[in-house]
Design an enzyme around this catalytic site. Structure first.
Site, PDB file in Angstrom:
ATOM      1  N   ASP A  19       0.874  -1.190   0.000  1.00 29.00           N
ATOM      2  CA  ASP A  19       0.000   0.000   0.000  1.00 29.00           C
ATOM      3  C   ASP A  19       0.903   1.230   0.000  1.00 29.00           C
ATOM      4  O   ASP A  19       1.705   1.416   0.919  1.00 29.00           O
ATOM      5  CB  ASP A  19      -0.893  -0.030   1.252  1.00 29.00           C
ATOM      6  CG  ASP A  19      -1.833   1.170   1.329  1.00 29.00           C
ATOM      7  OD1 ASP A  19      -1.786   2.047   0.435  1.00 29.00           O
ATOM      8  OD2 ASP A  19      -2.612   1.226   2.303  1.00 29.00           O
ATOM      9  N   ASP A  21      -3.520   2.260  -5.470  1.00 28.43           N
ATOM     10  CA  ASP A  21      -2.190   2.218  -4.827  1.00 28.43           C
ATOM     11  C   ASP A  21      -1.940   0.974  -4.001  1.00 28.43           C
ATOM     12  O   ASP A  21      -1.056   0.955  -3.166  1.00 28.43           O
ATOM     13  CB  ASP A  21      -1.966   3.487  -3.989  1.00 28.43           C
ATOM     14  CG  ASP A  21      -2.645   3.414  -2.629  1.00 28.43           C
ATOM     15  OD1 ASP A  21      -3.693   2.760  -2.531  1.00 28.43           O
ATOM     16  OD2 ASP A  21      -2.111   4.005  -1.675  1.00 28.43           O
ATOM     17  N   GLU A  22      -2.735  -0.056  -4.234  1.00 29.97           N
ATOM     18  CA  GLU A  22      -2.536  -1.289  -3.458  1.00 29.97           C
ATOM     19  C   GLU A  22      -2.484  -2.500  -4.377  1.00 29.97           C
ATOM     20  O   GLU A  22      -3.156  -2.529  -5.399  1.00 29.97           O
ATOM     21  CB  GLU A  22      -3.727  -1.521  -2.514  1.00 29.97           C
ATOM     22  CG  GLU A  22      -3.800  -0.601  -1.340  1.00 29.97           C
ATOM     23  CD  GLU A  22      -5.068  -0.860  -0.547  1.00 29.97           C
ATOM     24  OE1 GLU A  22      -5.213  -1.958   0.009  1.00 29.97           O
ATOM     25  OE2 GLU A  22      -5.927   0.034  -0.529  1.00 29.97           O
TER      26      GLU A  22
HETATM   27  P1  TTP Z   1      -5.174   5.137   0.596  1.00 26.18           P
HETATM   28  O1  TTP Z   1      -4.171   4.064   0.340  1.00 26.18           O
HETATM   29  O2  TTP Z   1      -6.343   4.806   1.468  1.00 26.18           O
HETATM   30  O3  TTP Z   1      -4.471   6.393   1.255  1.00 26.18           O
HETATM   31  P2  TTP Z   1      -3.047   6.995   0.986  1.00 26.18           P
HETATM   32  O4  TTP Z   1      -2.228   6.154   0.078  1.00 26.18           O
HETATM   33  O5  TTP Z   1      -3.201   8.413   0.567  1.00 26.18           O
HETATM   34  O6  TTP Z   1      -2.414   7.010   2.439  1.00 26.18           O
HETATM   35  P3  TTP Z   1      -1.910   5.761   3.292  1.00 26.18           P
HETATM   36  O7  TTP Z   1      -2.121   4.528   2.490  1.00 26.18           O
HETATM   37  O8  TTP Z   1      -0.469   6.049   3.563  1.00 26.18           O
HETATM   38  O9  TTP Z   1      -2.726   5.815   4.554  1.00 26.18           O
HETATM   39  O10 TTP Z   1      -5.742   5.664  -0.767  1.00 26.18           O
HETATM   40  C1  TTP Z   1      -4.950   5.787  -1.935  1.00 26.18           C
HETATM   41  C2  TTP Z   1      -5.341   7.004  -2.693  1.00 26.18           C
HETATM   42  O11 TTP Z   1      -6.724   6.978  -3.002  1.00 26.18           O
HETATM   43  C3  TTP Z   1      -5.110   8.283  -1.921  1.00 26.18           C
HETATM   44  O12 TTP Z   1      -3.777   8.765  -2.047  1.00 26.18           O
HETATM   45  C4  TTP Z   1      -6.122   9.203  -2.521  1.00 26.18           C
HETATM   46  C5  TTP Z   1      -7.258   8.288  -2.949  1.00 26.18           C
HETATM   47  N1  TTP Z   1      -8.353   8.374  -1.960  1.00 26.18           N
HETATM   48  C6  TTP Z   1      -9.386   9.264  -2.218  1.00 26.18           C
HETATM   49  O13 TTP Z   1      -9.425   9.928  -3.255  1.00 26.18           O
HETATM   50  N2  TTP Z   1     -10.372   9.397  -1.285  1.00 26.18           N
HETATM   51  C7  TTP Z   1     -10.362   8.708  -0.097  1.00 26.18           C
HETATM   52  O14 TTP Z   1     -11.247   8.879   0.735  1.00 26.18           O
HETATM   53  C8  TTP Z   1      -9.278   7.788   0.133  1.00 26.18           C
HETATM   54  C9  TTP Z   1      -9.215   6.997   1.417  1.00 26.18           C
HETATM   55  C10 TTP Z   1      -8.309   7.664  -0.827  1.00 26.18           C
HETATM   56 MG    MG Z   2      -2.078   4.101   0.378  1.00 29.98          MG
END
Ligand code: TTP
Ligand code: MG
Length: 420
Positions: A18, A113-114
């Site tokens: 992630d 992103d995962e």
């Molecule tokens: P996440 O992996 O949930 O968040 P992140 O990568 O920004 O942070 P981390 O994993 O370190 O906690 O989501 C990936 C991307 O998806 C995030 O960068 C932006 C998008 N996203 C949204 O647009 N809205 C949201 O509510 C969430 C959770 C994510």
């Molecule tokens: Mg993330």
């Protein structure tokens, strides 16, 4: 995610990756002057939208995903607020997958992103799973300037839990025997897949921790929650036999429907009714493929064949008729040259993601109709339409904002079909 029975004792090794503060980190890499600063990415930095993500520097001020931009500005006035560049993030996402596929062909993209990687049997080539995880982290940092958090475990559920335990830049291993130590102390709501509602229902049964949930006889859980009861039992025990599925992402880039009108028309009411029908069809298609979409595109072709397409990015992902419809009507009302006759009209949903990513998040925005209720209402309508045809039902709430269909208003034929 499908979860069935225990795979305890199997040799499977799964990695879940992630990216950290993904959208913000991409912006910081692209603009070195933003590194170390509180960066907040949102749909519309000046509007009434919500935060997509915040860099860890901004999170120190309490800024979080899905928070209204206004609130984020209050918490972090010195933050750098940026609008999102989804196509850049999608391109990086593809490059990340290319990196992962150098280690194993069994890569399942799970969100932008995962990803899950099944690295069972890759040891001889690349070293053990932890060595693979380290090597991937290094490669991603060197080539793409990004950090990620990685979980290594015997199944997808535990790998997903592990990657979240030491963010950012973490590397966490959970073995089957670690479950009582690392999983059981967690509140049930922290278990991946257990949403707010289920956690609430469990709390009303006196079950608040994973340990308490693990101790409940599975029959009791299935009696209360149906098939979900088995899932709850399994996750509390760290059990998950769902395979890493590399094909799951082979999905359309967009889902669209367009129709050539039986007769060219400048009748606003009739055109809006077409938008309703098209939006319903697109939303239904999204649900059928377990997708959610964030961009709505309107297409209009006038009698002289000049064609106009206009897009709108929603504040959040959706798979619901009314969200697509509202956006399509707004696009229509602000772009249609009144009195110009329309020959073809279309609605397309794009910027797609698998719906399971956003299910929990959507629950945060529970309005008068919760996500779960919207979902079950939508699937009930889908079943009726499967049986009796597209025109069989129209949501009452939509009829309120759409002119009523009158007898004799024939819908045009669907001429072209795009996407799934
Ligand atoms: P996440 O992996 O949930 O968040 P992140 O990568 O920004 O942070 P981390 O994993 O370190 O906690 O989501 C990936 C991307 O998806 C995030 O960068 C932006 C998008 N996203 C949204 O647009 N809205 C949201 O509510 C969430 C959770 C994510
Ligand atoms: Mg993330």
């Amino acid at each position: 995610m499908r979860r069935q029975v225990s795979c305890a004792g199997s040799e499977t090794t799964i990695i879940h990756i992630d990216m950290d503060a993904f959208f913000a980190a991409v912006e910081q890499w692209a603009h070195p002057e933003l590194r170390g600063k509180p960066v907040i990415v949102c749909g519309d930095p000046d509007g009434r939208g919500v935060v997509s993500t915040a860099s860890y520097e901004a999170r120190a001020f309490g800024v979080r995903s899905a928070m209204p931009v206004k609130e984020a500005r209050r918490l972090c006035p010195q933050g750098v607020f940026l609008s999102s560049h989804l196509s850049d993030y999608a391109a990086i996402s593809e490059r990340l997958l290319e990196v992962y596929r150098r280690y194993t062909p069994v890569v399942e993209p799970f969100s932008i992103d995962e990803a899950f990687l099944d690295v069972t049997g890759c040891e001889r080539l690349h070293g053990d799973a932890v060595a693979i995880a380290r090597s991937i982290k290094e490669e991603v940092r060197r080539h793409l300037g990004l950090t990620c958090s990685v979980g290594v475990a015997p199944n997808k559920f535990l790998a997903k839990m592990a990657s979240d335990m030491h963010k950012p830049d973490g590397l966490t291993v959970i073995q089957a025997e670690d479950v009582p130590r690392v999983i059981w102390p967690l509140p049930v709501g922290k278990l991946y897949g257990v949403g707010e509602k289920t956690a609430g229902a469990l709390a009303s049964m006196g079950i608040t921790t994973a340990k308490a949930l693990a101790e409940v006889p599975v029959e009791m859980l299935t009696a209360r929650f149906g098939v979900m009861g088995r899932v709850l039992h399994d996750v509390a025990n760290g059990i998950d036999s769902s395979p890493v599925d590399p094909g799951v992402w082979e999905r359309p880039k967009s889902v669209g429907r367009e129709t050539t009108l039986a007769e060219d028309s400048a009748d606003e009411e009739a055109l809006v009714r077409h938008l309703l029908s098209l939006s319903e069809q697109v939303a239904r298609r999204l649900r059928k493929h377990d997708l959610v979409a964030r961009t709505v595109t309107l297409k209009l072709r006038y009698s002289d064949f000049t064609t106009l397409t206009r897009s709108h990015t929603l504040d959040d992902f959706t798979c619901y008729d009314e969200d697509l419809y509202r956006a399509a009507v707004e696009l229509f009302r602000s772009n249609w040259t009144r009195s110009r006759k329309v020959r073809l009209i279309g609605v397309t949903a794009s910027t797609l993601a698998p719906s399971h990513d956003y299910t929990c998040q959507l629950a945060l925005f529970e309005g008068p109709l919760s996500h779960e209720r919207r979902r079950s209402l939508a699937s009930a309508l889908d079943r009726v339409r499967d049986r009796f045809g597209e025109g069989a039902v129209t949501r009452a709430s939509l009829i309120d904002i759409a002119p009523r269909r009158r007898p004799g208003d024939g819908y045009g034929r669907d001429k072209s079909r795009k996407g799934g």
